[in-house]
Design a protein around this motif. Structure first.
Motif, PDB file in Angstrom:
ATOM      1  N   MET A 130       0.930  -1.126   0.061  1.00 13.18           N
ATOM      2  CA  MET A 130      -0.014   0.056   0.080  1.00 13.18           C
ATOM      3  C   MET A 130       0.904   1.145  -0.148  1.00 13.18           C
ATOM      4  O   MET A 130       1.891   1.401   0.829  1.00 13.18           O
ATOM      5  N   SER A 131       0.637   2.209  -0.942  1.00 12.98           N
ATOM      6  CA  SER A 131       1.293   3.364  -1.019  1.00 12.98           C
ATOM      7  C   SER A 131       0.874   4.329   0.237  1.00 12.98           C
ATOM      8  O   SER A 131      -0.067   4.365   0.783  1.00 12.98           O
ATOM      9  N   GLN A 132       2.089   5.205   0.629  1.00 11.05           N
ATOM     10  CA  GLN A 132       1.944   6.134   1.583  1.00 11.05           C
ATOM     11  C   GLN A 132       1.179   7.135   1.067  1.00 11.05           C
ATOM     12  O   GLN A 132       1.109   7.691  -0.244  1.00 11.05           O
ATOM     13  N   PRO A 133       0.463   8.125   1.981  1.00 10.13           N
ATOM     14  CA  PRO A 133      -0.458   9.132   1.455  1.00 10.13           C
ATOM     15  C   PRO A 133       0.575  10.158   0.977  1.00 10.13           C
ATOM     16  O   PRO A 133       2.027  10.336   1.484  1.00 10.13           O
ATOM     17  N   LYS A 134       0.326  11.101   0.386  1.00 11.56           N
ATOM     18  CA  LYS A 134       1.336  12.472  -0.271  1.00 11.56           C
ATOM     19  C   LYS A 134       1.415  13.485   0.449  1.00 11.56           C
ATOM     20  O   LYS A 134       2.261  14.227   0.105  1.00 11.56           O
ATOM     21  N   GLY A 135       0.768  13.769   1.606  1.00 15.30           N
ATOM     22  CA  GLY A 135       0.877  14.795   2.488  1.00 15.30           C
ATOM     23  C   GLY A 135       1.977  14.495   3.374  1.00 15.30           C
ATOM     24  O   GLY A 135       2.714  13.752   3.504  1.00 15.30           O
ATOM     25  N   THR A 136       1.867  15.526   4.308  1.00 12.24           N
ATOM     26  CA  THR A 136       3.095  15.370   5.630  1.00 12.24           C
ATOM     27  C   THR A 136       2.420  14.304   6.310  1.00 12.24           C
ATOM     28  O   THR A 136       1.373  14.197   6.669  1.00 12.24           O
ATOM     29  N   GLY A 137       3.515  13.474   6.910  1.00 11.60           N
ATOM     30  CA  GLY A 137       3.333  12.512   7.861  1.00 11.60           C
ATOM     31  C   GLY A 137       4.471  12.362   8.950  1.00 11.60           C
ATOM     32  O   GLY A 137       5.488  12.714   8.571  1.00 11.60           O
ATOM     33  N   GLY A 158      22.584  12.168  -7.694  1.00 14.14           N
ATOM     34  CA  GLY A 158      22.333  10.721  -8.067  1.00 14.14           C
ATOM     35  C   GLY A 158      20.623  10.402  -8.206  1.00 14.14           C
ATOM     36  O   GLY A 158      20.028  11.493  -8.695  1.00 14.14           O
ATOM     37  N   VAL A 159      20.399   9.351  -8.126  1.00 10.99           N
ATOM     38  CA  VAL A 159      18.766   8.833  -8.317  1.00 10.99           C
ATOM     39  C   VAL A 159      17.858   9.463  -7.543  1.00 10.99           C
ATOM     40  O   VAL A 159      16.573   9.613  -7.882  1.00 10.99           O
ATOM     41  N   GLY A 160      18.160  10.006  -6.418  1.00 12.71           N
ATOM     42  CA  GLY A 160      17.185  10.241  -5.500  1.00 12.71           C
ATOM     43  C   GLY A 160      16.291   9.386  -5.021  1.00 12.71           C
ATOM     44  O   GLY A 160      16.430   8.123  -5.125  1.00 12.71           O
ATOM     45  N   MET A 161      15.328   9.884  -4.019  1.00 12.99           N
ATOM     46  CA  MET A 161      14.356   8.845  -3.491  1.00 12.99           C
ATOM     47  C   MET A 161      12.983   9.601  -3.586  1.00 12.99           C
ATOM     48  O   MET A 161      12.480  10.672  -3.533  1.00 12.99           O
ATOM     49  N   THR A 162      11.995   8.601  -3.964  1.00 15.20           N
ATOM     50  CA  THR A 162      10.635   8.936  -3.678  1.00 15.20           C
ATOM     51  C   THR A 162      10.072   9.087  -2.206  1.00 15.20           C
ATOM     52  O   THR A 162      10.793   8.655  -1.197  1.00 15.20           O
ATOM     53  N   ARG A 163       8.901   9.515  -1.907  1.00 13.36           N
ATOM     54  CA  ARG A 163       8.423   9.745  -0.594  1.00 13.36           C
ATOM     55  C   ARG A 163       8.523   8.100   0.021  1.00 13.36           C
ATOM     56  O   ARG A 163       8.845   7.904   1.181  1.00 13.36           O
ATOM     57  N   GLN A 174      10.774   3.939   3.657  1.00 14.40           N
ATOM     58  CA  GLN A 174      11.335   2.546   3.826  1.00 14.40           C
ATOM     59  C   GLN A 174      12.818   2.631   4.105  1.00 14.40           C
ATOM     60  O   GLN A 174      13.199   2.057   4.992  1.00 14.40           O
ATOM     61  N   ASN A 175      13.676   3.622   3.380  1.00 18.32           N
ATOM     62  CA  ASN A 175      15.232   3.302   3.542  1.00 18.32           C
ATOM     63  C   ASN A 175      15.555   4.191   4.730  1.00 18.32           C
ATOM     64  O   ASN A 175      16.490   3.581   5.473  1.00 18.32           O
ATOM     65  N   LEU A 176      14.894   5.182   5.114  1.00 18.87           N
ATOM     66  CA  LEU A 176      15.405   5.928   6.426  1.00 18.87           C
ATOM     67  C   LEU A 176      14.471   5.496   7.572  1.00 18.87           C
ATOM     68  O   LEU A 176      14.876   6.146   8.680  1.00 18.87           O
ATOM     69  N   GLY A 177      13.607   4.756   7.637  1.00 14.26           N
ATOM     70  CA  GLY A 177      12.907   4.512   8.736  1.00 14.26           C
ATOM     71  C   GLY A 177      13.030   3.138   9.179  1.00 14.26           C
ATOM     72  O   GLY A 177      12.605   2.692  10.317  1.00 14.26           O
ATOM     73  N   THR A 178      13.489   2.053   8.476  1.00 15.25           N
ATOM     74  CA  THR A 178      13.642   0.718   8.774  1.00 15.25           C
ATOM     75  C   THR A 178      14.896   0.316   8.771  1.00 15.25           C
ATOM     76  O   THR A 178      15.893   0.864   7.490  1.00 15.25           O
ATOM     77  N   ILE A 179      15.451  -0.706   8.948  1.00 15.18           N
ATOM     78  CA  ILE A 179      16.731  -1.494   8.808  1.00 15.18           C
ATOM     79  C   ILE A 179      16.413  -2.743   8.136  1.00 15.18           C
ATOM     80  O   ILE A 179      15.655  -3.714   8.426  1.00 15.18           O
ATOM     81  N   ALA A 180      16.675  -2.728   6.740  1.00 12.88           N
ATOM     82  CA  ALA A 180      16.343  -4.007   5.928  1.00 12.88           C
ATOM     83  C   ALA A 180      17.442  -4.905   5.652  1.00 12.88           C
ATOM     84  O   ALA A 180      17.336  -6.076   5.151  1.00 12.88           O
ATOM     85  N   HIS A 181      18.508  -4.579   5.896  1.00 12.19           N
ATOM     86  CA  HIS A 181      19.834  -5.525   5.910  1.00 12.19           C
ATOM     87  C   HIS A 181      19.785  -6.526   6.498  1.00 12.19           C
ATOM     88  O   HIS A 181      19.473  -6.685   7.727  1.00 12.19           O
ATOM     89  N   SER A 182      19.975  -7.939   5.816  1.00 13.56           N
ATOM     90  CA  SER A 182      19.899  -9.186   6.540  1.00 13.56           C
ATOM     91  C   SER A 182      20.696  -9.191   7.588  1.00 13.56           C
ATOM     92  O   SER A 182      21.785  -8.876   7.569  1.00 13.56           O
ATOM     93  N   GLY A 183      20.471  -9.570   8.696  1.00 10.55           N
ATOM     94  CA  GLY A 183      21.030  -9.890   9.919  1.00 10.55           C
ATOM     95  C   GLY A 183      21.160  -8.815  10.752  1.00 10.55           C
ATOM     96  O   GLY A 183      21.778  -8.787  11.728  1.00 10.55           O
ATOM     97  N   THR A 184      20.835  -7.726  10.435  1.00  4.07           N
ATOM     98  CA  THR A 184      21.108  -6.360  11.326  1.00  4.07           C
ATOM     99  C   THR A 184      20.285  -6.390  12.627  1.00  4.07           C
ATOM    100  O   THR A 184      20.735  -5.650  13.517  1.00  4.07           O
ATOM    101  N   ALA A 185      19.166  -6.962  12.404  1.00  4.40           N
ATOM    102  CA  ALA A 185      18.161  -7.268  13.870  1.00  4.40           C
ATOM    103  C   ALA A 185      19.301  -7.764  14.745  1.00  4.40           C
ATOM    104  O   ALA A 185      19.233  -7.267  16.108  1.00  4.40           O
ATOM    105  N   GLU A 186      19.794  -8.832  14.515  1.00  4.64           N
ATOM    106  CA  GLU A 186      20.659  -9.592  15.564  1.00  4.64           C
ATOM    107  C   GLU A 186      21.711  -8.597  15.871  1.00  4.64           C
ATOM    108  O   GLU A 186      22.271  -9.183  16.922  1.00  4.64           O
TER     109      GLU A 186
END
Length: 631
Positions: free
Chosen positions: A1-8, A83-88, A93-105
């Motif tokens: 599900m996409s995020q709303p386009k306003g401030t959040g 560079g390529v920049g980021m969408t909202r 996703q990139n700045l609010g979570t840790i997706a790297h495998s094994g990082t939680a451990e």
């Protein structure tokens, strides 16, 4: 599900919260690492854009570079890329979570650290990525415009206290990402241009895109290890080496290696002209090469790529296959790095072998400077043959201690019926040459390798055989085997003992054993001596005398090892003692002479701890000798 386009407003994921809490409340010895992480991220964004350009994508024509702006007055630091920049959605996703495998451990392990010092050891250098910015930031604002989306730019903002906000940016914003850092009071040094420049040169000096600090390009030295060898001049190599090591002298040799399979890596090593920081057979704190991932420095003086015996080399290793944010512990255990190490070591040894063949003068200069370190390779059994071929020794083939020979060259000069390589250890060339153990080998014209360093006998023992020829100490040379070789030195043959004299000689040997008692295990006739009256040898099959001394020092053993005393019946002094013994089996001079001969041999072998008795007997002997002259 996409995020709303306003401030959040959003909450960080639990792992991010834990990581940020550790970063904020722990002490760090190397906070500058955050800048390396931000530059690495910017470089990745530019790489992705360049890839899209190569695929034919139409993008806005902007300089592909990283711009860093320092503002000491406002205590801010800004890192921007085109560079390529980021969408909202990507920002959330990139700045609010840790997706790297094994990082939680990984974070779990951090939170269980028992002290700030242990925490610093674990994450002070690796693996913290973008979030490392909160080591120095009160607040971070990330503004980004994606190359792949027509939506407006967005700003991600957080103070690292558990939440972040994302809001659209009004007005026109160019493609790419800009990170504005409001620095903590104790981190305002990172708003100073000189501090930022030195950090960039140290960690990101070879990034493939220009890194500009207040409009000045900082990464001015090219990453030569990524360039084709045929395009690089020796002057460029020398300039790179001096920029890397701050050495004022040009290197003796350059080793430029690369591989695509089974592991991809590029490496560039240099052999310094002078050995530095040599202490007790090793480089104190200086062993290691710089390890890069895609031109980003991830570890200075990495000690896992090259084995210790190649630690005299200076240089870099860069691999695309290693993850950029690999942790220190994972790095040490990483199978890819181990494979790189094996391949690099093999290629370095191969290069040195070719150099030794094609340019022996340069290789001998390398050996004279770094041979002591290289000898530590006697434990590398995987590369045993290559290691053995690169060894160099002085020998009886030369007139002084400057000459060097390889084992292969020694073999090429061997006697026709010779099937062993002989060596002898001593503190100096003169000490070795004076040894009675060389007499028979010298008489047969057999070359002997001279060992002057304590480590040399460990090397010989580890090598064992070379090209099917066994390495044998001159102390353990078999007289019966050597006797088959023709004599090359003319020597006046002593008159042979009669059967009666030989029986008396056996009695003299028994008398000497009684005099010396437990200090020797046996007194026997020598088959190896031609000139010297006696020689002390180790019992058959035991260590050489020099190896025994080393082992005694290592084990703090002050006892004297058992020795066998061999007596030369052809020596004039021994013949005189034989006549004295024949007339009077209890002649006190026989006792005096036996003690003197034994302790003189012990002195030469380095085992005589108290010379007073020897000195007194010298005086007594001189008194006896001069008495007859005076009368």
């Amino acid at each position: 599900m996409s995020q709303p386009k306003g401030t959040g407003n959003f909450k960080f994921k639990a792992e991010v919260n834990q990581l940020l809490n550790i970063l904020v409340h722990s002490l760090y010895s190397n906070r500058e690492i955050f800048l390396r992480e931000l530059v690495a991220n910017a470089s990745d964004a530019l790489d992705k854009l360049r890839f899209q350009q190569l695929q034919g994508a139409e993008v806005e024509d902007l300089p592909l570079q990283i711009d860093i702006t320092c503002d000491p007055g406002n205590k801010t630091l800004t890192v921007a890329d085109s560079g390529v920049g980021m969408t909202r959605e990507e920002m959330v996703q990139n700045l609010g979570t840790i997706a790297h495998s094994g990082t939680a451990e990984f974070v779990k392990n951090l939170s269980e650290s028992t002290s700030a010092e242990q925490t610093r050891d674990i994450i002070g250098q690796f693996g913290v990525g973008f979030y490392s910015v909160f080591m120095v930031a009160d607040e971070v604002a990330v503004t980004s415009k994606s190359v792949n989306d027509d939506e407006p730019a967005y700003t991600w903002k957080s103070n690292g206290q558990g939440s972040f906000s994302v809001s659209p940016v009004e007005g026109e914003v160019g493609r790419g990402t800009t990170i504005r850092i409001s620095l903590k009071e104790d981190a305002t040094e990172f708003a100073q241009p000189d501090r930022v420049k030195s950090t960039i040169r140290r960690h990101s000096g070879f990034v493939s895109f220009p890194v500009m600090v207040d409009g000045e390009k900082v990464n001015t030295v090219a990453a030569l290890w990524r360039e084709p060898k045929f395009q690089i001049t020796r002057e460029q190599y020398d300039e790179f080496y001096q920029a890397l090591t701050y050495d004022t002298e040009a290197p003796l040799d350059v080793i430029h290696l690369s591989a695509d399979a089974p592991i991809q890596f590029n490496s560039l090593f240099f052999v310094p002209k002078t050995s530095h920081d040599l202490l007790m057979g090793g480089y104190q704190g200086q062993h290691g090469v710089d390890l890069y991932v895609r031109r980003i420095l991830i570890q200075h003086q990495n000690k896992d790529v090259l084995p210790e015996y190649l630690g005299f080399l200076r240089g870099v290793v860069d691999s695309e296959d290693l993850p950029l944010n690999i942790s220190r512990e994972t790095l040490q255990e990483n199978l890819l790095l181990q494979k790189i190490s094996r391949q690099v070591t093999k290629q370095v040894l191969s290069h040195l072998q070719k150099l030794a063949t094609n340019n022996s003068e340069t290789y001998e200069e390398i050996w004279n400077q770094h041979g002591k370190i290289f000898k530590l390779g006697y434990t590398d059994f995987v590369n045993k043959d290559a290691f053995a071929e690169l060894l160099r020794f002085n020998s009886s083939h030369f007139d002084d201690d400057k000459g060097l020979t390889s084992l292969d060259d020694y073999i090429s000069r061997m006697k026709e019926e010779q099937d062993e390589i002989y060596f002898l250890a001593g503190q100096s060339r003169q000490a070795v040459i004076s040894s009675p153990h060389l007499e028979m080998l010298r008489r047969k014209g057999v070359e002997v390798l001279y060992l002057f360093e304590p480590i040399d006998e460990f090397v010989m023992d580890a090598v064992g055989t070379h090209k099917e020829y066994k390495l044998v100490s001159a102390e353990h040379a078999d007289p019966a085997k050597l006797d088959k070789l023709p004599d090359t030195e003319e020597a006046e043959a002593a008159e042979q003992l009669s059967d009666e004299q030989h029986a008396t000689f056996e009695g003299l040997l028994s008398r000497m054993k009684d005099i010396l008692g437990a200090r020797v295990t046996e007194v026997r006739e020598s088959k190896r001596l031609k000139d010297s009256p006696i020689v002390l040898v180790s019992p058959d099959g035991s260590m050489t005398s020099s190896m025994q001394k080393i082992m005694r020092v290592m084990s703090h053993d002050e006892s004297t090892p058992p020795r066998v005393m061999e007596v030369n019946p052809d020596n004039e002094l021994v013949r005189n003692l034989l006549r004295m013994y024949e007339k009077d089996k209890q002649d006190p001079f026989v006792t005096l002479a036996t003690e003197q001969l034994f302790e003189s041999a012990m002195l030469l072998d380095g085992y005589l701890e108290d010379p007073h008795g020897l000195v007194n007997r010298v005086r007594q002997t001189l008194t006896e000798a001069t008495k007859g002259k005076a009368e």
